[in-house]
Design a protein around this motif. Structure first.
Motif, PDB file in Angstrom:
ATOM      1  N   ASP A  14       0.948  -1.195  -0.001  1.00  0.00           N
ATOM      2  CA  ASP A  14      -0.098   0.054   0.081  1.00  0.00           C
ATOM      3  C   ASP A  14       0.871   1.220   0.074  1.00  0.00           C
ATOM      4  OD1 ASP A  14       0.915   0.131   2.764  1.00  0.00           O
ATOM      5  OD2 ASP A  14      -0.967   0.479   3.457  1.00  0.00           O
ATOM      6  N   PHE A  15       0.255   2.324   0.065  1.00  0.00           N
ATOM      7  CA  PHE A  15       0.928   3.713  -0.304  1.00  0.00           C
ATOM      8  C   PHE A  15       1.830   3.796   0.978  1.00  0.00           C
ATOM      9  CE2 PHE A  15       1.214   8.224   0.632  1.00  0.00           C
ATOM     10  CZ  PHE A  15       1.818   8.620  -0.578  1.00  0.00           C
ATOM     11  N   THR A  16       1.444   3.686   2.079  1.00  0.00           N
ATOM     12  CA  THR A  16       2.146   3.878   3.574  1.00  0.00           C
ATOM     13  C   THR A  16       3.563   3.043   3.350  1.00  0.00           C
ATOM     14  OG1 THR A  16       0.183   4.378   4.675  1.00  0.00           O
ATOM     15  CG2 THR A  16       2.280   3.777   6.015  1.00  0.00           C
ATOM     16  N   GLU A  17       3.520   1.825   2.923  1.00  0.00           N
ATOM     17  CA  GLU A  17       4.536   0.780   2.756  1.00  0.00           C
ATOM     18  C   GLU A  17       5.673   1.474   1.796  1.00  0.00           C
ATOM     19  OE1 GLU A  17       3.184  -2.906   2.454  1.00  0.00           O
ATOM     20  OE2 GLU A  17       2.617  -3.163   4.396  1.00  0.00           O
ATOM     21  N   GLN A  18       4.818   1.969   0.746  1.00  0.00           N
ATOM     22  CA  GLN A  18       5.828   2.450  -0.379  1.00  0.00           C
ATOM     23  C   GLN A  18       6.322   3.678  -0.018  1.00  0.00           C
ATOM     24  OE1 GLN A  18       3.013   2.966  -3.556  1.00  0.00           O
ATOM     25  NE2 GLN A  18       3.917   1.102  -4.616  1.00  0.00           N
ATOM     26  N   ALA A  19       5.976   4.665   0.738  1.00  0.00           N
ATOM     27  CA  ALA A  19       6.384   5.731   1.299  1.00  0.00           C
ATOM     28  C   ALA A  19       7.724   5.439   2.275  1.00  0.00           C
ATOM     29  CB  ALA A  19       5.372   6.753   1.799  1.00  0.00           C
ATOM     30  N   HIS A  20       7.383   4.464   2.995  1.00  0.00           N
ATOM     31  CA  HIS A  20       8.557   4.326   4.151  1.00  0.00           C
ATOM     32  C   HIS A  20       9.368   3.591   3.412  1.00  0.00           C
ATOM     33  CE1 HIS A  20       6.790   4.585   8.282  1.00  0.00           C
ATOM     34  NE2 HIS A  20       5.645   4.797   7.574  1.00  0.00           N
ATOM     35  N   ALA A  21       9.464   3.062   2.065  1.00  0.00           N
ATOM     36  CA  ALA A  21      10.398   2.200   1.607  1.00  0.00           C
ATOM     37  C   ALA A  21      11.218   3.377   0.734  1.00  0.00           C
ATOM     38  CB  ALA A  21       9.932   1.224   0.620  1.00  0.00           C
ATOM     39  N   TRP A  22      10.515   4.618   0.180  1.00  0.00           N
ATOM     40  CA  TRP A  22      11.139   5.557  -0.601  1.00  0.00           C
ATOM     41  C   TRP A  22      11.928   6.324   0.717  1.00  0.00           C
ATOM     42  CZ3 TRP A  22      12.125   6.076  -5.418  1.00  0.00           C
ATOM     43  CH2 TRP A  22      11.643   5.305  -6.200  1.00  0.00           C
ATOM     44  N   ILE A  23      11.305   6.719   1.732  1.00  0.00           N
ATOM     45  CA  ILE A  23      12.093   7.292   2.702  1.00  0.00           C
ATOM     46  C   ILE A  23      13.232   6.823   3.171  1.00  0.00           C
ATOM     47  CG2 ILE A  23      11.861   8.463   5.159  1.00  0.00           C
ATOM     48  CD1 ILE A  23       8.910   8.910   4.251  1.00  0.00           C
TER      49      ILE A  23
ATOM     50  N   VAL B  25      15.895  12.621   8.997  1.00  0.00           N
ATOM     51  CA  VAL B  25      14.921  12.136   8.160  1.00  0.00           C
ATOM     52  C   VAL B  25      14.515  10.637   8.447  1.00  0.00           C
ATOM     53  CG1 VAL B  25      14.740  11.364   5.635  1.00  0.00           C
ATOM     54  CG2 VAL B  25      15.404  13.576   6.129  1.00  0.00           C
ATOM     55  N   ARG B  26      15.409   9.666   8.715  1.00  0.00           N
ATOM     56  CA  ARG B  26      14.855   8.318   8.940  1.00  0.00           C
ATOM     57  C   ARG B  26      14.250   8.354  10.373  1.00  0.00           C
ATOM     58  NH1 ARG B  26      19.542   5.990   8.273  1.00  0.00           N
ATOM     59  NH2 ARG B  26      18.985   5.042   6.309  1.00  0.00           N
ATOM     60  N   THR B  27      14.822   9.041  11.516  1.00  0.00           N
ATOM     61  CA  THR B  27      13.935   9.116  12.804  1.00  0.00           C
ATOM     62  C   THR B  27      12.379   9.812  12.330  1.00  0.00           C
ATOM     63  OG1 THR B  27      15.859   9.028  13.799  1.00  0.00           O
ATOM     64  CG2 THR B  27      14.050   9.602  15.110  1.00  0.00           C
ATOM     65  N   ILE B  28      12.358  10.996  12.090  1.00  0.00           N
ATOM     66  CA  ILE B  28      11.235  11.610  12.186  1.00  0.00           C
ATOM     67  C   ILE B  28      10.174  10.901  11.219  1.00  0.00           C
ATOM     68  CG2 ILE B  28      10.016  13.798  11.345  1.00  0.00           C
ATOM     69  CD1 ILE B  28      11.823  13.827  13.914  1.00  0.00           C
ATOM     70  N   ALA B  29      10.484  10.347  10.009  1.00  0.00           N
ATOM     71  CA  ALA B  29       9.795   9.857   8.999  1.00  0.00           C
ATOM     72  C   ALA B  29       9.360   8.624   9.132  1.00  0.00           C
ATOM     73  CB  ALA B  29      10.120   9.966   7.645  1.00  0.00           C
TER      74      ALA B  29
ATOM     75  N   ASP C  22      10.547   6.146  12.272  1.00  0.00           N
ATOM     76  CA  ASP C  22      10.790   5.446  13.565  1.00  0.00           C
ATOM     77  C   ASP C  22      10.749   6.876  14.465  1.00  0.00           C
ATOM     78  OD1 ASP C  22      10.758   3.689  15.498  1.00  0.00           O
ATOM     79  OD2 ASP C  22      12.842   3.293  15.303  1.00  0.00           O
ATOM     80  N   SER C  23       9.280   7.195  14.863  1.00  0.00           N
ATOM     81  CA  SER C  23       9.589   8.436  15.844  1.00  0.00           C
ATOM     82  C   SER C  23       9.055   7.830  17.207  1.00  0.00           C
ATOM     83  CB  SER C  23       8.564   9.403  15.404  1.00  0.00           C
ATOM     84  OG  SER C  23       7.209   9.058  14.966  1.00  0.00           O
TER      85      SER C  23
END
Length: 130
Positions: A2-11, A76-80, A82-83
């Motif tokens: 889904d979109f969330t998983e794709q966004a996490h992968a891109w980030i 970027v990694r922490t905020i986007a 794993d916060s």
């Protein structure tokens, strides 16, 4: 996916890309500064003490820049991605360590602490015409 998983992968890929950029910049800076140092030593001889200081300054400035890039990747990694409280605390510790390293490098490269102003005898850049 889904979109969330794709966004996490891109980030995650973007953060990894920024870290790789910093790593490549460190390697290139070390190689370039060392090459310039060696060329000067072979051209002008071994009794040219100013070249060693310029070599240290080139390396220090490159490391300072790359530390800033690495901090940006961590943010970027922490905020986007794993916060959680643990990851934010880990990010805080990383930033503290990298800030201390940056201050140490500035002291080594410029001979002053970052919060101190430049000495009056430091070369000034001429003002730009309007």
């Amino acid at each position: 996916m889904d979109f969330t998983e794709q966004a996490h992968a891109w980030i995650e890929m973007a953060a990894l890309g920024v870290e790789l950029l910093a790593t490549v910049l460190i390697i290139v800076a070390i190689l370039a500064a060392t090459a310039m140092y060696l060329v000067t030593l072979f051209r002008e001889g071994l009794d040219h003490p100013n070249e060693y200081n310029q070599y240290k300054q080139r390396l220090g400035r490159a490391l300072l820049l790359c530390l800033e890039i690495l901090v940006a990747a961590d943010i970027v990694r922490t905020i986007a991605l794993d916060s959680t409280l643990i990851s934010v605390v880990a990010l805080g510790l990383l930033v503290v360590v990298r800030t201390f390293l940056s201050w140490s490098l500035i002291l080594e490269v410029e001979g002053r602490w970052p919060w101190k102003s430049e000495p009056d005898d430091a070369p000034k850049t001429p003002p730009h015409p309007p």
